[in-house]
Design an enzyme around this catalytic site. Structure first.
Site, mmCIF file in Angstrom:
data_model
loop_
_atom_site.group_PDB
_atom_site.id
_atom_site.type_symbol
_atom_site.label_atom_id
_atom_site.label_comp_id
_atom_site.label_asym_id
_atom_site.label_seq_id
_atom_site.Cartn_x
_atom_site.Cartn_y
_atom_site.Cartn_z
ATOM 1 N N GLU A 202 0.850 -1.200 0.000
ATOM 2 C CA GLU A 202 0.000 0.000 0.000
ATOM 3 C C GLU A 202 0.885 1.249 0.000
ATOM 4 O O GLU A 202 1.656 1.457 0.941
ATOM 5 C CB GLU A 202 -0.907 0.029 1.239
ATOM 6 C CG GLU A 202 -1.843 -1.162 1.348
ATOM 7 C CD GLU A 202 -2.581 -1.212 2.685
ATOM 8 O OE1 GLU A 202 -2.293 -0.375 3.569
ATOM 9 O OE2 GLU A 202 -3.443 -2.086 2.838
ATOM 10 N N HIS A 205 0.367 3.653 3.322
ATOM 11 C CA HIS A 205 0.507 3.178 4.705
ATOM 12 C C HIS A 205 1.951 3.275 5.193
ATOM 13 O O HIS A 205 2.877 2.804 4.529
ATOM 14 C CB HIS A 205 0.030 1.727 4.809
ATOM 15 C CG HIS A 205 0.139 1.153 6.193
ATOM 16 N ND1 HIS A 205 -0.927 1.061 7.046
ATOM 17 C CD2 HIS A 205 1.206 0.659 6.864
ATOM 18 C CE1 HIS A 205 -0.526 0.526 8.187
ATOM 19 N NE2 HIS A 205 0.778 0.285 8.101
#
Length: 222
Positions: A202, A205
């Site tokens: 991701e 993140h």
């Protein structure tokens, strides 16, 4: 700095502001509102809207992003580093501390995936997400108009295009542009310089501490 912020929160900071049940949990555990440390940080909690992967509002009236003081201070540093490179830009926070009760909802919604693929996107509540300790943040960069930079995918896009480990291949295949990749690299650069670590699945993140250390030091926010 943190001590002064906590005093402000406890005495006057929320005297005339509604505090959600989640927010009360965070405050009681000693977490801090990141915008109290740096008012230039932008916050748009995606899980207080339906603009997320489960298309549900799971936070209700929570509007402020909270982190452990250590993680919040690193975020402030990252925003400072960003402004040194791009003075008109600012970090835009999509999520901070997250109760484990919410992680259990996410885990249930991804039950159609095999366990190993499921964990690429959602933490097993038994182990916990680093968000559950107040030590992780989801975010992007906003431009001078307050609009998020183009990162090639939206937040919560669960697919190869969102994965940092596949960026070179996505660029070569023409699925990511050079500018999209540069935007991701800028975010990564300032966050890592401030002491955060990225993950490979991701682009949004970042962790301020490992899961193991966070569990020992802070414990779950239920």
């Amino acid at each position: 700095m943190i001590a002064g912020v906590l005093m402000t929160l406890g005495v006057t900071g929320y005297g005339q502001t509604k505090i959600s049940p989640f927010e009360r949990k965070f405050i009681d555990r000693g977490l801090v509102d990141v915008q109290k440390l740096d008012p230039t940080l932008k916050v748009e909690l995606k899980y207080s809207t339906t603009d997320n992967f489960i298309k549900e509002d799971v936070y209700g009236d929570l509007e402020r992003a909270y982190l452990q003081p250590m993680a919040a201070e690193k975020l402030v540093k990252a925003n400072k580093f960003l402004k040194q490179e791009k003075p008109s830009y600012t970090l835009l926070v999509y999520d901070g501390a997250r109760p484990r009760s919410v992680t259990k909802i996410f885990w249930a919604r991804m039950s159609h995936l095999p366990y190993n693929r499921r964990e690429d996107f959602v933490a097993d509540p038994a182990r916990g997400s680093i968000h559950n300790f107040g030590c992780a943040v989801d975010l992007t960069i906003a431009d001078e108009k307050g609009q998020p930079l183009d990162m090639g995918t939206i937040f919560d896009f669960f697919g190869e295009l969102a994965e940092p480990r596949r960026e070179a291949a996505m660029l070569k295949a023409g699925k990511l542009t050079k500018q999209q990749l540069e935007n991701r690299k800028l975010l990564r650069r300032v966050m890592i310089k401030a002491g955060y670590t990225s993950i490979q699945t991701e682009w949004w993140h970042y962790n301020a501490m490992s899961r193991e250390k966070a569990k020992v030091k802070y414990g779950f926010i239920e």
